[in-house]
Design a protein around this motif. Structure first.
Motif, PDB file in Angstrom:
ATOM      1  N   CYS A   5      -8.233   9.219 -10.448  1.00  0.00           N
ATOM      2  CA  CYS A   5      -8.167   8.453  -9.214  1.00  0.00           C
ATOM      3  C   CYS A   5      -9.559   7.942  -8.867  1.00  0.00           C
ATOM      4  CB  CYS A   5      -7.626   9.345  -8.110  1.00  0.00           C
ATOM      5  SG  CYS A   5      -7.359   8.500  -6.568  1.00  0.00           S
ATOM      6  N   ARG A   9      -9.200   4.189  -4.418  1.00  0.00           N
ATOM      7  CA  ARG A   9      -7.788   4.583  -4.296  1.00  0.00           C
ATOM      8  C   ARG A   9      -7.643   5.808  -3.398  1.00  0.00           C
ATOM      9  NH1 ARG A   9      -5.257   4.169 -10.330  1.00  0.00           N
ATOM     10  NH2 ARG A   9      -5.391   1.917 -10.536  1.00  0.00           N
ATOM     11  N   ALA A  10      -8.562   6.751  -3.555  1.00  0.00           N
ATOM     12  CA  ALA A  10      -8.509   7.962  -2.735  1.00  0.00           C
ATOM     13  C   ALA A  10      -8.713   7.615  -1.265  1.00  0.00           C
ATOM     14  CB  ALA A  10      -9.558   8.955  -3.196  1.00  0.00           C
ATOM     15  N   PHE A  12      -8.085   4.743   0.224  1.00  0.00           N
ATOM     16  CA  PHE A  12      -6.885   4.054   0.705  1.00  0.00           C
ATOM     17  C   PHE A  12      -5.770   5.051   0.969  1.00  0.00           C
ATOM     18  CE2 PHE A  12      -2.777   2.068  -0.094  1.00  0.00           C
ATOM     19  CZ  PHE A  12      -2.811   1.054   0.848  1.00  0.00           C
ATOM     20  N   GLY A  13      -5.571   5.971   0.046  1.00  0.00           N
ATOM     21  CA  GLY A  13      -4.510   6.964   0.215  1.00  0.00           C
ATOM     22  C   GLY A  13      -4.726   7.850   1.423  1.00  0.00           C
ATOM     23  N   PHE A  16      -4.089   5.713   4.585  1.00  0.00           N
ATOM     24  CA  PHE A  16      -2.665   5.435   4.774  1.00  0.00           C
ATOM     25  C   PHE A  16      -1.914   6.699   5.178  1.00  0.00           C
ATOM     26  CE2 PHE A  16       1.679   4.685   3.251  1.00  0.00           C
ATOM     27  CZ  PHE A  16       1.951   3.505   3.935  1.00  0.00           C
ATOM     28  N   ALA A  17      -2.291   7.832   4.593  1.00  0.00           N
ATOM     29  CA  ALA A  17      -1.617   9.092   4.897  1.00  0.00           C
ATOM     30  C   ALA A  17      -1.896   9.552   6.314  1.00  0.00           C
ATOM     31  CB  ALA A  17      -2.047  10.158   3.904  1.00  0.00           C
TER      32      ALA A  17
END
Length: 101
Positions: A5, A9-10, A12-13, A16-17
């Motif tokens: 990852c 990406r981390a 963004f995740g 979003f989470a």
């Protein structure tokens, strides 16, 4: 293909989470605990339905026009409508607070 990852990406995740739990906490702050049993599931149903319908509409617009331009324009328009609704709710809450103060 590389596995793992990337930091973007981390990030963004994680961002979003954090959105949905933040909304749940806001509901719990703004409304009595006795109403949480119906307010939280109603919110989750509406938000999930909006995400599903929005992506379906974006796909239909892409299929029709062959470009994502109209889909992005529709997303911007939907967010503008959401901002107006939130603004009206904030104004209503401020008016209500001054009336009961």
């Amino acid at each position: 293909m590389r596995s793992g990852c990337s930091p973007s990406r981390a990030a963004f995740g994680l961002g979003f989470a954090g959105i949905i739990p933040a909304y749940i906490l806001a509901i719990r702050e703004l409304f009595p605990a006795s109403e949480a049993y119906w307010r939280i599931p109603t919110f989750l149903l509406c938000s999930g339905s909006g995400m599903a319908i929005g992506s379906w509409v974006a796909g239909a617009l892409y299929d029709h026009f062959g470009t994502y331009g109209p889909a992005f324009a529709g997303g911007v328009a939907a967010n503008a409508v959401n901002l107006v609704i939130v603004g009206l709710l904030v104004l209503r809450q401020k008016q209500r607070a001054t009336r009961f103060a």
